[in-house]
Design an enzyme around this catalytic site. Structure first.
Site, PDB file in Angstrom:
ATOM      1  CD  GLU A   1      -8.052 -12.473   3.590  1.00 28.63           C
ATOM      2  OE1 GLU A   1      -7.036 -12.099   4.232  1.00 28.63           O
ATOM      3  OE2 GLU A   1      -8.248 -13.664   3.267  1.00 28.63           O
TER       4      GLU A   1
ATOM      5  CD  GLU B   1      -3.922 -10.542  -3.873  1.00 31.39           C
ATOM      6  OE1 GLU B   1      -3.405  -9.605  -4.521  1.00 31.39           O
ATOM      7  OE2 GLU B   1      -3.957 -10.594  -2.623  1.00 31.39           O
TER       8      GLU B   1
ATOM      9  CG  ASN C   1      -8.379  -2.874  -9.494  1.00 26.72           C
ATOM     10  OD1 ASN C   1      -7.277  -3.371  -9.275  1.00 26.72           O
ATOM     11  ND2 ASN C   1      -8.662  -2.279 -10.649  1.00 26.72           N
TER      12      ASN C   1
ATOM     13  CG  ASP D   1       1.512  -2.148  -0.302  1.00 27.03           C
ATOM     14  OD1 ASP D   1       2.228  -1.471   0.472  1.00 27.03           O
ATOM     15  OD2 ASP D   1       1.891  -2.518  -1.421  1.00 27.03           O
TER      16      ASP D   1
ATOM     17  CE  LYS E   1      10.718   4.232  -0.209  1.00 28.88           C
ATOM     18  NZ  LYS E   1      11.443   4.220  -1.506  1.00 28.88           N
TER      19      LYS E   1
ATOM     20  CG  ASP F   1       3.023  -5.224  10.076  1.00 32.34           C
ATOM     21  OD1 ASP F   1       2.341  -4.656   9.200  1.00 32.34           O
ATOM     22  OD2 ASP F   1       4.081  -5.820   9.806  1.00 32.34           O
TER      23      ASP F   1
END
Length: 220
Positions: free
Chosen positions: A50, A75, A102, A125, A129, A161
């Site tokens: 994951e 992570e 990373n 993430d 923008k 989402d």
């Protein structure tokens, strides 16, 4: 970090955290850092990875539910990894390992080619923008690294989402060499192996549709 999280690093990290040789940055991966999964997990079993595991809710649940499978959480936030270790220890999920690094470098350098059965990217993430969209994880370059790491027939599962990011993911993977859709229609069915997390609840509470995608690694 909290006292409990600090203790997790001192007491639980020796079992859960893979010690990674670094390149330059603290979350980088040296180009000669490749691991042997069978040596790390001390057995031969399917490996699920994951990316962006956050506080570990999804992967801890999965690892505890599937003891015959090995899991790796990637992570960059140390506090999230500490929380993951605490929950994994309570759940008895000894088949889980963590790496603070990373994700693209893990796929390129740490994991052997064709070593991963499933790769999960849940609620990355969105960098919503427009001027920040270039920072998004899922790009053609990422698709190439994912294809390298996955076994033939392995699955890349994604969820978000953010509608425009979902469309970007679909566009990238539809045109990516080495992958074929594992769903019909516009979107995949919700992956039943994904436990409901805070990110998903938050998105749904704001009225955003959750979109899943699934792609199968073609035979080399």
């Amino acid at each position: 970090m909290s006292d409990a999280q600090e203790r997790a690093w001192s007491e639980l990290a020796p079992h859960y955290v893979i010690d990674v040789p670094r390149a330059i940055a603290s979350t980088s991966v040296h180009h000669e850092a490749e691991i042997d999964p069978a040596a790390v997990w001390r057995r031969a079993a399917p490996l699920v990875v994951e990316i962006g595991s956050g506080q570990g809710h999804a992967i801890v649940h999965a690892a505890a539910s599937r003891p015959d499978t090995d899991f790796l959480a990637i992570e960059v936030f140390k506090a999230g990894l500490a929380r993951t270790m605490l929950d994994a220890d309570r759940a008895g999920a000894r088949n889980l390992r963590l790496v603070e690094a990373n994700a693209p470098e893990v796929l390129e350098h740490l994991l052997p080619e064709a070593s991963v059965a499933e790769l999960w990217v849940f609620f990355p993430d969105p960098w919503h923008k427009a001027k920040h969209n270039k920072r998004r994880l899922v790009t053609p370059e990422f698709a190439a690294l994912a294809a390298r790491a996955l076994k033939d027939g392995g699955m890349l599962r994604l969820a978000t989402d953010w509608e425009d990011y979902a469309q970007q993911m679909r566009s990238v993977l539809t045109g990516a060499p080495g992958f074929e859709p594992a769903f019909e229609g516009e979107w995949a069915e919700r992956f039943d192996g994904r436990v409901l997390t805070a990110f998903e609840r938050k998105g749904a509470a704001k009225g955003r549709d959750i979109r899943d995608l699934a792609y199968r690694r073609r035979a080399r």
